[in-house]
Design a protein around this motif. Structure first.
Motif, short mmCIF file in Angstrom:
data_model
loop_
_atom_site.label_atom_id
_atom_site.label_comp_id
_atom_site.label_asym_id
_atom_site.label_seq_id
_atom_site.Cartn_x
_atom_site.Cartn_y
_atom_site.Cartn_z
N GLU A 86 0.89 -1.18 0.15
CA GLU A 86 0.04 -0.07 0.09
C GLU A 86 0.94 1.26 0.02
N SER A 87 0.44 2.26 -0.44
CA SER A 87 1.16 3.70 -0.42
C SER A 87 1.84 3.96 0.84
N PRO A 88 2.94 4.28 0.89
CA PRO A 88 3.82 4.26 2.02
C PRO A 88 3.34 5.00 3.26
N LYS A 89 3.21 4.45 4.28
CA LYS A 89 2.27 4.93 5.74
C LYS A 89 3.08 6.33 6.32
N GLY A 90 4.30 6.40 6.10
CA GLY A 90 5.07 7.53 6.57
C GLY A 90 4.66 8.75 5.62
N ARG A 91 3.98 8.72 4.59
CA ARG A 91 3.94 9.73 3.49
C ARG A 91 2.53 10.02 3.05
N ARG A 92 1.51 9.51 3.96
CA ARG A 92 0.15 9.89 3.79
C ARG A 92 -0.58 11.18 4.07
N SER A 93 -1.67 11.45 3.90
CA SER A 93 -2.43 12.61 4.37
C SER A 93 -1.35 13.94 4.06
N ILE A 94 -1.23 13.96 2.85
CA ILE A 94 -0.33 15.14 2.17
C ILE A 94 -1.13 15.65 0.91
N CYS A 95 -0.88 16.82 0.61
CA CYS A 95 -1.44 17.47 -0.46
C CYS A 95 -0.52 17.15 -1.69
N TYR A 96 -0.53 17.56 -2.77
CA TYR A 96 0.42 17.29 -3.93
C TYR A 96 1.84 18.08 -3.95
N ASP A 97 1.72 19.62 -3.70
CA ASP A 97 3.05 20.25 -4.01
C ASP A 97 2.87 21.50 -2.85
N HIS A 98 4.20 22.44 -2.82
CA HIS A 98 3.95 23.29 -1.93
C HIS A 98 3.12 24.29 -2.34
N GLU A 99 2.91 24.51 -3.31
CA GLU A 99 1.81 25.63 -3.74
C GLU A 99 0.35 25.32 -3.38
N ALA A 100 0.03 24.09 -3.51
CA ALA A 100 -1.08 23.51 -3.05
C ALA A 100 -1.14 23.62 -1.48
N LEU A 101 -0.22 23.48 -0.83
CA LEU A 101 -0.20 23.29 0.69
C LEU A 101 -0.43 24.96 1.29
N GLU A 102 0.30 25.92 0.59
CA GLU A 102 0.23 27.12 0.79
C GLU A 102 -1.15 28.04 0.39
N SER A 103 -1.85 27.11 -0.43
CA SER A 103 -3.27 27.77 -0.99
C SER A 103 -4.25 27.25 0.19
N ARG A 104 -4.02 26.32 0.99
CA ARG A 104 -5.09 25.96 1.89
C ARG A 104 -5.33 27.06 2.89
N LYS A 105 -6.44 27.38 3.11
CA LYS A 105 -6.66 28.41 4.32
C LYS A 105 -6.71 27.66 5.98
N ALA A 106 -7.21 26.64 5.80
CA ALA A 106 -7.52 25.88 7.23
C ALA A 106 -7.41 24.35 6.81
N HIS A 107 -6.98 23.72 7.90
CA HIS A 107 -6.81 22.35 8.08
C HIS A 107 -5.75 22.05 7.25
N LYS A 108 -4.62 22.82 7.04
CA LYS A 108 -3.44 22.34 6.15
C LYS A 108 -2.98 21.00 6.90
N PRO A 109 -2.46 20.25 5.48
CA PRO A 109 -1.73 19.05 6.01
C PRO A 109 -0.29 19.18 6.37
N ASP A 110 0.47 18.53 7.01
CA ASP A 110 1.68 18.55 7.52
C ASP A 110 2.86 18.85 6.48
N ASN A 111 2.66 18.45 5.03
CA ASN A 111 3.54 18.57 4.08
C ASN A 111 3.02 18.37 2.81
N SER A 112 3.60 18.03 1.81
CA SER A 112 3.22 17.80 0.45
C SER A 112 4.22 16.86 -0.05
#
Length: 189
Positions: free
Chosen positions: A84-110
């Motif tokens: 399955e998709s690596p456990k230590g790399r889940r709950s992340i958006c695609y890239d930095h631009e996407a991470l910065e675009s989130r106003k609330a409930h940001k994931p920890d990383n991309s």
């Protein structure tokens, strides 16, 4: 892609990683028919930075393994081969631009940030399809894959999984993230 902040592995970490990679290599010969572990190990021992990247792949649950050899460049190709998709790399958006675009409930990383930090590349759609020829991966999870710039410019990103005996490639907003979606990487050594 290289990470200039790489710390060399301690000798015991290095030996532990090489033992784990060798055991995985020998257990899954179908992934690298005709290749010899001794030659792979020789390449690995000559590249501290690549060993560090493989350790990061392994540490985050990717279970990296050799999936090919490029005769033109004299490089072994590793992919994340966890079922399955690596456990230590889940709950992340695609890239930095996407991470910065989130106003609330940001994931920890991309995915793109993590891959860059680890010194690896996200699998492309073609590579993901090649991986699926070696087994059935992502039957309960999904993995972000390298998104063409035309799609990313419009705000989207693509991911893939394996369901109903088929590979599915989907789209989502790049800022989305889910507990069952991570990313798979590749590394050339």
């Amino acid at each position: 892609m290289t990470n200039s902040k790489v710390n060399p592995l301690a000798p015991e970490q290095r030996e532990e990683l090489l033992r784990a990679l060798k055991a995985r290599f020998e257990k899954n010969m179908n992934r690298h028919d005709g290749l010899e572990w001794a030659k792979v190990q020789e390449k690995l021992e000559a590249s501290t930075e690549k060993l560090w990247s493989l350790n990061e792949m392994d540490r985050t649950g990717g279970e990296p393994d050799v999936v090919g050899y490029d005769h033109k460049t004299d490089e072994y190709i590793f992919y994340d081969c966890s079922v399955e998709s690596p456990k230590g790399r889940r709950s992340i958006c695609y890239d930095h631009e996407a991470l910065e675009s989130r106003k609330a409930h940001k994931p920890d990383n991309s995915a793109m940030n993590m891959a860059a930090t680890m010194g690896i590349e996200l699998l492309t759609e073609e590579q993901y399809r090649e991986l699926q020829k070696l087994g059935h991966f992502d039957t309960k999870t999904s993995s972000w894959i390298k998104t063409p710039s035309e799609i990313r410019k419009l705000g989207g990103a693509i991911f893939a999984d394996y369901r109903y005996g088929s590979i599915f490639v989907y789209h989502n907003g790049a800022e989305s993230y889910y507990g069952a979606r991570g990313f798979r990487g590749s590394l050339r050594v």
